[in-house]
Design a protein around this motif. Structure first.
Motif, PDB file in Angstrom:
ATOM      1  N   ARG A 182       0.920  -1.094  -0.188  1.00 45.41           N
ATOM      2  CA  ARG A 182       0.055  -0.107   0.050  1.00 45.41           C
ATOM      3  C   ARG A 182       1.022   1.397   0.157  1.00 45.41           C
ATOM      4  O   ARG A 182       0.382   2.102  -0.621  1.00 45.41           O
ATOM      5  N   ASN A 183       1.931   0.901   0.574  1.00 48.58           N
ATOM      6  CA  ASN A 183       3.081   2.299   0.391  1.00 48.58           C
ATOM      7  C   ASN A 183       4.297   1.861   0.444  1.00 48.58           C
ATOM      8  O   ASN A 183       4.870   0.545   0.450  1.00 48.58           O
ATOM      9  N   GLU A 235       2.537   7.128  -0.682  1.00 50.51           N
ATOM     10  CA  GLU A 235       1.509   6.274  -0.867  1.00 50.51           C
ATOM     11  C   GLU A 235       1.551   5.772  -2.377  1.00 50.51           C
ATOM     12  O   GLU A 235       1.790   6.368  -3.075  1.00 50.51           O
TER      13      GLU A 235
END
Lengths: 274, 355
Positions: free
Chosen positions: B225-226, B350
Motif C-alpha cells: 500500500r505504501n 502512498e
C-alpha cells in the motif's frame, strides 16, 4: 571436570602464606590443653583443667552452656529475620514500582554505613524506653535491623539477575504473583539466600558490642560477653582458661565455615550457576 | 477463537507507543505481527496476553471482553523469545507447571504431558533440566508448555530469534505444523519477513505503532500500500528511483520509460513527482524498456546472482538473475525493466494504484 592433579607448587605457596594463621590456631589448641608457663613460650604438662568451664561455673561468670544457648538463639533469630525480610524486601525493590523506590534504596545504603557503635547510646535509650533492655528479643531486633541493609542489597542484586521473562511466563501459566515469587523466582536465588544466611549467622555469632551493652545480665549473657568477662576479671589471670573458652567460642563458626565456604563465594559471584 | 483489537492504544507514561490499532485474527488463523524493532509489535502481544495493561480501547476473545483481565484469567499460551524455561525444574515439571497451578490430578497431568511431548518428539528429554538442552530442544519445551493446557490463543514473541539458521528452518515448519494440528488461533511476532511469509496465513506489517497493511504474504509482496511496505517486504529489497511523470513517461536523470497501460488512466498529472519501486527480479537482461548503468557490486548467492547497477545520476537499481554470471564488476550494461511490475508511489509515499 577440571584437571584434578594436585599442584604441589601452588599448595606449598598457599601453605607458606597461611602458615602464620595456621600456627596461631594450632598454638591456641595446644595451649588450651597444657599448663602454661607465663614467662616461656613452650607449653608444659598436658591438662584438661582449662576446659573445666564446661562442667563447672566459673565464679561470677555464670554458666557457659546458658551463654551458648543464648548465642545460638541470638544468631539463628538474626538469621531468620534477616533472611525473611531481605528476601521479600529485595524482591520488592528489584521488581515492584512504588513511589520513592530509588530514594528508598539510597536510604537503605545510607543506613548500612553507620558503625553500630555510633548508634549505641540512642539504641540503649530506646530499648530502655520500650522495656526491651536486657532481653534477648531487644538485642536480636537491633542486630537484625543493623544487618538488614546489607541483606536487602545483596538480595536485590540476586533478584536482578533473574530474567523478567520467567515471571511473565509464570503469570501466563496461571500462577499468582506470590506463587511466581515463591515457586519460580525464589528457587533461582537459593545460592544467595544460603550465602546471606551464613553471613548473618557468623555476624550474629561474633557480635560483641551490642550484647555487651544491651544484655549485660547473667540470664541473657552471650558467649562473646562471657569470654570478655573472663578476660577482664582482675581476680582471674588464667590464660589457659581464656584460650580454651576462646577455642570453644570459635569452633562452631569454623566448622560452619568449613562446610559452607563454597556457598559464601556466591555472594561475590552473584546469581545462579548452571 | 477469534481475537479482536478495537482502537487499542498503549502508552508508557507520556510516550504513546500504539494509537487506536484495529486488528482481527480469525478463528484458527495464524497471523504475523511484522515490523522493525521498536514498532510496537511486542507491546501489542504483551497487551493481548495481559502482561501490559491496555491504555485505551478493547480486546475481545470471541465475544468475551478480556481488556482488563489479568494474564491468569486468560487462557493464552505464550512462547517467549528467551523461552523463559524454569531452570530449577525438570522438563517434565516445566511442561506440567501450568497444570499444577490449576491443581489438576497427577494422572491427568502425566497423560497430558506425555501427549504433548509425543507431538513434539521430545519424550526422551523429560527427565532433563533446561540447562542441559540445546536451543531447538528448549524451543520445543517452551512450545509444549504453552500448548499443554489447550490455550484459546497461542502467542509467540520472536520464537526463532535465538536459534541458529538450520534449526530456524526446521522449527519454522514444526511450529506451523503444530499450530495447524491444534487449530489454535495464533499470533507470531517477528522482525523477519521470511519467517512471517513462510509461517503465517496473513501478515500485519507495523511501523511506529501503526499497522501499515494487513494481508496475505502474496498481497503484501505484490500489492504494497505504501513505500514502507514495499521496502520492508522482499529480500533482496526493492530499489526506489525518484523522478517525475512527463507526457506519459516516467523520467529521471538516469532512466526513463513509458508508463504501463494500466497507469496511463490513473490520476497522474504531468510534471508530478513520483518514486518508482523496481524489484530485483524485474530488472533482467533484455532490450525492452532499456536502462543503462555500471555494475558496481556482484554477490553470488549460489542459485542466483545479485547485481547492483549504478545509473547515470548515481541512483542504484538491484537485479537478481539466475544462471551464469553475464558480466563483471565495472562493466557498462543495458538491461530491461518489466514495466508492468513497477510500483509507483506519490510524494507522500502512498502507492499510486492502477485505475
Amino acid at each position: 571436570m577440571e584437571d584434578r592433579k594436585p599442584n604441589w607448587l601452588l599448595t606449598l605457596f598457599l601453605l607458606i602464606i597461611s602458615a602464620p594463621i595456621l600456627i596461631m590456631y594450632f598454638w591456641l589448641f595446644i595451649d588450651s590443653i597444657s599448663e602454661i608457663n607465663t614467662d616461656g613460650l613452650w607449653p608444659e604438662h598436658f591438662t584438661l583443667r582449662n576446659w573445666r568451664f564446661l562442667y563447672e561455673d566459673i565464679d561470677g561468670h555464670g554458666n557457659v552452656w546458658k551463654a551458648t544457648l543464648n548465642t545460638a538463639i541470638f544468631a539463628t533469630s538474626v538469621v531468620s529475620i534477616v533472611v525473611i525480610l531481605s528476601s521479600t524486601a529485595g524482591y520488592a525493590l528489584s521488581r515492584l514500582r512504588f513511589p520513592y523506590r530509588s530514594q528508598f534504596l539510597g536510604f537503605v545504603l545510607l543506613l548500612h554505613s553507620f558503625p553500630s557503635v555510633t548508634l549505641i547510646i540512642s539504641i540503649f535509650l530506646m530499648l530502655r524506653l520500650i522495656g526491651l533492655y536486657d532481653t534477648l528479643v531487644g538485642v536480636i531486633l537491633v542486630k537484625a535491623a543493623l544487618e538488614l541493609p546489607f541483606g536487602i542489597w545483596i538480595m536485590k542484586g540476586f533478584y536482578d539477575t533473574v530474567p523478567w521473562e520467567i515471571e511473565m511466563a509464570g503469570l501466563q501459566d496461571g500462577a499468582s504473583r506470590f506463587q511466581v515469587w515463591y515457586k519460580l523466582v525464589l528457587p533461582q536465588i537459593m545460592p544467595g539466600i544460603a550465602a546471606l544466611a551464613i553471613f548473618s549467622f557468623m555476624a550474629g555469632w561474633s557480635e560483641f558490642v551490642l550484647p555487651l551493652i544491651l544484655v549485660p545480665g547473667s540470664e541473657t549473657k552471650l558467649l562473646s560477653v562471657y569470654l570478655a568477662g573472663l578476660m577482664i576479671d582482675d581476680y582471674l589471670s588464667d590464660f589457659g582458661l581464656f584460650k580454651a573458652v576462646g577455642l570453644f567460642y570459635i569452633m562452631p563458626v569454623m566448622i560452619f565455615y568449613l562446610f559452607t565456604q563454597d556457598k559464601l563465594m556466591n555472594i561475590y559471584g552473584g546469581g545462579t550457576k548452571g | 477463537m477469534e481475537i479482536k483489537l478495537e482502537k487499542f492504544s498503549k502508552s508508557f507514561g507520556s510516550v504513546k507507543v500504539i494509537e487506536e490499532l484495529d486488528l482481527t485474527v480469525g478463528n484458527g488463523e495464524m497471523i504475523a505481527l511484522l515490523g522493525p524493532s521498536g514498532c510496537g509489535k511486542t507491546t501489542t502481544l504483551y497487551a493481548i496476553c495481559g502482561i501490559h495493561r491496555v491504555s485505551a480501547g478493547r480486546i475481545l476473545f470471541g465475544d468475551r471482553d478480556v481488556t482488563a483481565l489479568p494474564p491468569q484469567e486468560k487462557n493464552v499460551g505464550v512462547v517467549f523469545q528467551s523461552f523463559a524455561l524454569y531452570p530449577h525444574l525438570s522438563i517434565y515439571e516445566n511442561i506440567a507447571f501450568p497444570l499444577r497451578i490449576r491443581k489438576e490430578k497427577n494422572a491427568d497431568i502425566e497423560r497430558k504431558v506425555r501427549e504433548i511431548s509425543a507431538t513434539l518428539y521430545m519424550e526422551h528429554l523429560l527427565e532433563r533440566r533446561p540447562g542441559q538442552l540445546s536451543g531447538g530442544q528448549q524451543q520445543r519445551v517452551a512450545l509444549a508448555r504453552a500448548l499443554v493446557r489447550r490455550p484459546d490463543i497461542l502467542l509467540m514473541d520472536e520464537p526463532l530469534a535465538n536459534l541458529d539458521a538450520s534449526l530456524r528452518l526446521e522449527m519454522r515448519t514444526e511450529i506451523r505444523r503444530i499450530q495447524q494440528e491444534s487449530g489454535c488461533t495464533s499470533i507470531l511476532v517477528t522482525h523477519d519477513q521470511v519467517e512471517a511469509m513462510s509461517m503465517c496465513d496473513r501478515i500485519a506489517l507495523m511501523n511506529n505503532g501503526v499497522i501499515q497493511q494487513i494481508g496475505t504474504p502474496d498481497d503484501m509482496y505484490h500489492q504494497p500500500r505504501n513505500k514502507f511496505i514495499a521496502g520492508f517486504i522482499g529480500n533482496p529489497p526493492i530499489s526506489f528511483i525518484d523522478g517525475a511523470v512527463e507526457n506519459g513517461q516516467f523520467t529521471s536523470q538516469g532512466m526513463s520509460f513509458g508508463l504501463p497501460d494500466n497507469l496511463k488512466k490513473a490520476s497522474l498529472t504531468s510534471g508530478q513527482k513520483v518514486s518508482v519501486g523496481i524489484r530485483p527480479e524485474h530488472l533482467q537482461p533484455g532490450s525492452e524498456n532499456p536502462v543503462a548503468g555500471e555494475v558496481t557490486f556482484i554477490e553470488s548467492q549460489g542459485r542466483e546472482i545479485l547485481y547492483d547497477l549504478k545509473l547515470g545520476d548515481g541512483q542504484m537499481l538491484r537485479s537478481i538473475q539466475s544462471g551464469a554470471r553475464t558480466c563483471k564488476l565495472g562493466d557498462r550494461v543495458t538491461w530491461s525493466i518489466n514495466v508492468n511490475a513497477v510500483l509507483f508511489f506519490d510524494a507522500q509515499d502512498e502507492r499510486i494504484l492502477p485505475a
